[in-house]
Scaffold this motif. Structure first.
Motif, mmCIF file in Angstrom:
data_model
loop_
_atom_site.group_PDB
_atom_site.id
_atom_site.type_symbol
_atom_site.label_atom_id
_atom_site.label_comp_id
_atom_site.label_asym_id
_atom_site.label_seq_id
_atom_site.Cartn_x
_atom_site.Cartn_y
_atom_site.Cartn_z
ATOM 1 N N ASN A 56 0.823 -1.111 0.125
ATOM 2 C CA ASN A 56 -0.108 -0.002 0.053
ATOM 3 C C ASN A 56 0.838 1.453 -0.128
ATOM 4 O O ASN A 56 2.206 1.112 0.193
ATOM 5 N N ASN A 57 0.232 2.426 0.118
ATOM 6 C CA ASN A 57 0.967 3.538 -0.329
ATOM 7 C C ASN A 57 1.700 4.101 1.297
ATOM 8 O O ASN A 57 2.882 4.365 1.225
ATOM 9 N N LEU B 22 -1.512 7.946 -4.346
ATOM 10 C CA LEU B 22 -0.786 6.860 -4.193
ATOM 11 C C LEU B 22 0.974 7.269 -4.670
ATOM 12 O O LEU B 22 1.519 6.084 -5.250
ATOM 13 N N LEU C 198 3.844 5.185 -3.337
ATOM 14 C CA LEU C 198 3.600 3.548 -4.304
ATOM 15 C C LEU C 198 4.370 3.826 -5.455
ATOM 16 O O LEU C 198 5.291 2.988 -5.975
#
Length: 216
Positions: free
Chosen positions: A77-78, A137, A140
């Motif tokens: 996940n971010n 994001l 990421l």
């Protein structure tokens, strides 16, 4: 082929392992926790535990004697990517260890928002969807961008596969592909088809040195 698969316990990685075994390949699945692999024992499957993917000495045994490497690594996940980037540092060490082991072929999963925008993406994706994703994001995608840069700077014969939103659906085998671009209008793709793309690019002479957009 004799393959080493990183990220083997993720949704795409498990599919890579399953499909590779079905195709008759010999697979070394690199994991942190073997219980998460959830694939039955197989005579052509070796499970190798490597807890630190930046440890080149630990990577060397799982790469020596292999024909190719598939990376299904990616940030969970971010937040994880912001606190402790995984994919970029891991691929930096993996490509260096590949060079030491004499393994040259690599395919790795990335993400569609890393591709340059083109008119084929459509106005909604270019002006709304991708900007929102890249902002929400950003950590990421920054991790994946480092990964792509490390791969591109390496001496490997690499292919990066860039899918859009991933779905938990069966493999279709009928997804679309675009070299060095996103698939026009492509919004989703099953994880199983991404796995198919990662494997088929290994023997596709048109893909080394390129990013491949994939989508249904």
């Amino acid at each position: 082929m004799r393959l080493t698969v990183f990220g083997a316990t993720g949704g795409v990685g498990r599919e890579v392992v399953r499909q590779a075994l079905e195709a008759g390949h010999e697979v070394t699945a690199v994991v942190r926790d073997p219980a998460r692999l959830r694939i039955p024992a197989h005579e052509r499957l070796r499970v190798a535990v490597v807890r630190d993917l930046t440890d080149g000495d630990a990577l060397l045994p799982v790469l020596t004697g292999r024909d190719a490497v598939v990376s299904a690594l990616g940030p969970a996940n971010n937040k994880q990517a912001r606190l402790a980037p995984v994919t970029g540092p891991a691929l930096r060490s993996i490509v260096a260890a590949m060079d030491r082991a004499g393994v040259s072929r690599l395919s790795a999963v990335s993400a569609a928002p890393l591709a340059p925008d083109t008119r084929g993406d459509g106005a909604l994706a270019r002006l709304v969807l991708y900007p929102i994703l890249r902002r929400a994001l950003r950590d990421l995608y920054a991790d994946l961008a480092v990964m792509e840069a490390e791969i591109a700077a390496s001496g490997t014969r690499w292919t990066v596969v860039r899918p859009p939103r991933l779905l938990n659906r069966p493999r279709t085998g009928s997804y679309r592909r675009a070299l060095d671009a996103n698939v026009p209008g492509g919004k989703v793709i099953p994880r199983a088809d991404v796995a198919d793309a990662l494997l088929t690019t290994l023997t596709d002479p048109t893909t080394p040195g390129h990013a491949l957009g994939v989508a249904t």
